[in-house]
Design an enzyme around this catalytic site. Structure first.
Site, PDB file in Angstrom:
ATOM      1  N   GLU A 100       0.837  -1.217   0.000  1.00 36.93           N
ATOM      2  CA  GLU A 100       0.000   0.000   0.000  1.00 36.93           C
ATOM      3  C   GLU A 100       0.864   1.256   0.000  1.00 36.93           C
ATOM      4  O   GLU A 100       1.824   1.362   0.767  1.00 36.93           O
ATOM      5  CB  GLU A 100      -0.906  -0.035   1.245  1.00 36.93           C
ATOM      6  CG  GLU A 100      -2.303   0.426   0.984  1.00 36.93           C
ATOM      7  CD  GLU A 100      -3.066  -0.484   0.022  1.00 36.93           C
ATOM      8  OE1 GLU A 100      -3.124  -0.141  -1.176  1.00 36.93           O
ATOM      9  OE2 GLU A 100      -3.589  -1.518   0.458  1.00 36.93           O
ATOM     10  N   SER A 126     -25.857   6.127 -17.069  1.00 44.40           N
ATOM     11  CA  SER A 126     -25.542   5.201 -15.984  1.00 44.40           C
ATOM     12  C   SER A 126     -26.834   4.575 -15.479  1.00 44.40           C
ATOM     13  O   SER A 126     -27.764   5.291 -15.111  1.00 44.40           O
ATOM     14  CB  SER A 126     -24.847   5.957 -14.847  1.00 44.40           C
ATOM     15  OG  SER A 126     -24.945   5.196 -13.652  1.00 44.40           O
ATOM     16  N   GLY A 180     -16.471   4.687  -3.783  1.00 43.95           N
ATOM     17  CA  GLY A 180     -15.756   5.407  -2.729  1.00 43.95           C
ATOM     18  C   GLY A 180     -15.341   4.532  -1.563  1.00 43.95           C
ATOM     19  O   GLY A 180     -15.303   4.981  -0.419  1.00 43.95           O
ATOM     20  N   SER A 195     -11.495   0.728  -6.100  1.00 46.56           N
ATOM     21  CA  SER A 195     -11.160   1.171  -7.464  1.00 46.56           C
ATOM     22  C   SER A 195     -12.356   1.202  -8.406  1.00 46.56           C
ATOM     23  O   SER A 195     -12.257   0.774  -9.560  1.00 46.56           O
ATOM     24  CB  SER A 195     -10.053   0.303  -8.075  1.00 46.56           C
ATOM     25  OG  SER A 195      -8.869   0.517  -7.387  1.00 46.56           O
ATOM     26  N   SER A 196     -13.461   1.731  -7.925  1.00 44.75           N
ATOM     27  CA  SER A 196     -14.614   1.882  -8.815  1.00 44.75           C
ATOM     28  C   SER A 196     -14.278   2.836  -9.959  1.00 44.75           C
ATOM     29  O   SER A 196     -14.764   2.654 -11.082  1.00 44.75           O
ATOM     30  CB  SER A 196     -15.829   2.387  -8.034  1.00 44.75           C
ATOM     31  OG  SER A 196     -15.519   3.592  -7.351  1.00 44.75           O
ATOM     32  N   ASP A 234      -4.129   0.647  -9.571  1.00 45.15           N
ATOM     33  CA  ASP A 234      -5.543   0.318  -9.782  1.00 45.15           C
ATOM     34  C   ASP A 234      -5.839   0.004 -11.244  1.00 45.15           C
ATOM     35  O   ASP A 234      -6.559  -0.945 -11.563  1.00 45.15           O
ATOM     36  CB  ASP A 234      -6.431   1.475  -9.306  1.00 45.15           C
ATOM     37  CG  ASP A 234      -6.149   1.843  -7.861  1.00 45.15           C
ATOM     38  OD1 ASP A 234      -5.524   1.021  -7.160  1.00 45.15           O
ATOM     39  OD2 ASP A 234      -6.535   2.944  -7.444  1.00 45.15           O
TER      40      ASP A 234
HETATM   41  C1  GLA Z   1      -5.141   4.450  -4.320  1.00 44.83           C
HETATM   42  C2  GLA Z   1      -4.355   4.851  -5.558  1.00 44.83           C
HETATM   43  C3  GLA Z   1      -3.300   3.808  -5.897  1.00 44.83           C
HETATM   44  C4  GLA Z   1      -2.432   3.478  -4.682  1.00 44.83           C
HETATM   45  C5  GLA Z   1      -3.313   3.189  -3.465  1.00 44.83           C
HETATM   46  C6  GLA Z   1      -2.513   3.016  -2.209  1.00 44.83           C
HETATM   47  O1  GLA Z   1      -5.886   3.296  -4.595  1.00 44.83           O
HETATM   48  O2  GLA Z   1      -5.218   5.010  -6.657  1.00 44.83           O
HETATM   49  O3  GLA Z   1      -2.505   4.276  -6.971  1.00 44.83           O
HETATM   50  O4  GLA Z   1      -1.522   4.498  -4.423  1.00 44.83           O
HETATM   51  O5  GLA Z   1      -4.270   4.223  -3.238  1.00 44.83           O
HETATM   52  O6  GLA Z   1      -1.765   1.857  -2.256  1.00 44.83           O
END
Ligand code: GLA
Length: 380
Positions: free
Chosen positions: A36, A70, A123, A127-128, A173
């Site tokens: 992370e 949507s 949110g 990664s939506s 992501d």
């Molecule tokens: C978000 C960002 C990623 C990454 C993470 C943390 O998801 O979009 O690029 O930096 O935070 O790991």
């Protein structure tokens, strides 16, 4: 074969545009197993794609207009590809951003009619937004008969996020949403972009994903601040990125500022944990991932300071309820945790966390079992 969730999108397309779509594309959300805030430090990450995904039906138009509907919001937004300016707001910005990024990179992209639906929780650190970008990009490549290899697609989707939407994220992501393979986690080197598909399957264990439903206030500012601290520390240490710190003790001794020292310690130890996690998974020892997840969480909590009380309570309770390890996943300040649990116990562990949340006066969490799934692709 289309699933019900995909049929819903196709039917909405037919109703909205009185026509058949030229194709149907999907792109998944992701959880990050470990690694992370390492991606923008040129380090290592290991996400896997979820079954939850964006489905998108589209057909090309003869002009430069985009009509995007949507099924989640029931709204249709219209923009002209010839008039795009960075800084657009709303979910449509992720679609417009991809159109913009392709054009900026010299690709000829026309207009389209498009309908989409998503079951990636919004949110929540799943990664939506990358799923939206990668679904749109995959569709655009096909509709315009472009030749862009998968890694380059991820890089273009990130360009949309960084330069059009204005979020200073790393590449994790978009790489996950594009490059993942079913049944595997993606080991990704964010410097040289080398990838390794690491098997993530053990019938005895499963990965609980629990959404704390914590609203992330000030996330963008905090994310940018962490990134700035890392860049400042790299500058003071005289290395291109924190990835290049090889002797942690020597680096820590060189820094006067305790906050920077802790930020560096998180990134350097987290990179090492990702490498260990790869070894553990490749040797088929998934249970041994547990302690690495725990150590990652402590590092995010104490050194990188990106967790919040709901997240910490969820992680602690997961462990008390029998998880082999647990950590926050994603950018931080709320969102989701993952917990490695014996197969069949995810509901019970989540139930215990729900009880702890109720006792603490927190809103009820939501949960599901994370199933390593395939990256962005055309399904019809
Ligand atoms: C978000 C960002 C990623 C990454 C993470 C943390 O998801 O979009 O690029 O930096 O935070 O790991």
């Amino acid at each position: 074969m289309l699933e019900q969730r995909d049929e819903t999108v196709v039917n909405a397309f037919r109703t909205g545009y009185s026509a058949e779509p030229a194709g149907v594309w999907v792109a998944p959300g992701r959880v990050n197993l470990i690694g992370e805030h390492t991606d923008y430090n040129d380090g290592f990450v290991m996400p896997f794609a979820l079954d939850q995904r964006v489905t998108l039906a589209a057909r090309p138009r003869p002009d430069s207009v985009w009509s995007v509907t949507s099924v989640n919001t029931g709204r249709t937004e219209v923009f002209d590809a010839d008039e795009l300016q960075p800084g657009m707001a709303g979910w449509q910005a992720y679609i417009a951003g991809v159109v913009w990024a392709l054009r900026e990179s010299g690709h000829d992209v026309g207009g389209a009619d498009l309908t989409l639906g998503s079951d990636v929780p919004l949110g929540s650190g799943l990664s939506s937004s990358a799923a939206l970008e990668c679904a749109a990009l995959t569709a655009l490549v096909d509709l315009n008969e472009l030749t862009i290899e998968p890694l380059q697609r991820a890089i273009l989707a990130r360009k949309a996020e960084n330069e059009f939407v204005g979020a200073p994220t790393g590449l994790m992501d978009q790489a996950a949403s594009t490059l993942c393979v079913e049944g595997h986690a993606l080991f990704f080197d964010c410097r040289d972009h080398a990838i390794r598909q690491v098997p993530l399957a053990d019938p005895a264990l499963e990965i609980l994903v629990l959404n704390t439903n914590t609203p992330h206030a000030h996330v963008d500012g905090e994310y940018a601040a962490r990134r700035a601290s890392c860049e400042e520390a790299a500058r003071l240490l005289g290395v291109p990125a924190l990835r290049d710190v090889t002797d942690l003790d020597a680096a820590l001794a060189k820094l006067d500022d305790d906050l920077l020292r802790r930020r560096v310690r998180h990134v350097v130890t987290e990179d090492a944990r990702v490498l260990e996690a790869v070894a553990v998974l490749e040797q088929g020892r998934l249970a041994d991932l547990g302690p690495l997840l725990d150590a990652s969480h402590v590092s995010m909590r104490d050194d990188f300071e990106i967790t919040v009380p709901t997240i910490d309570l969820a992680v602690e309770t997961a462990r008390e309820a029998g998880a082999l390890g647990a950590r926050m996943t994603g950018g931080g300040f709320g969102g989701c945790i993952i917990a490695l649990v014996p197969t069949g116990t995810a509901d019970a562990v989540a139930g215990r966390i729900g009880e702890a949340f109720a006792a603490a006066g927190y809103a009820a969490p939501a949960h599901f079992v994370g199933r390593p799934s395939a990256g962005a692709r055309r399904i019809a």
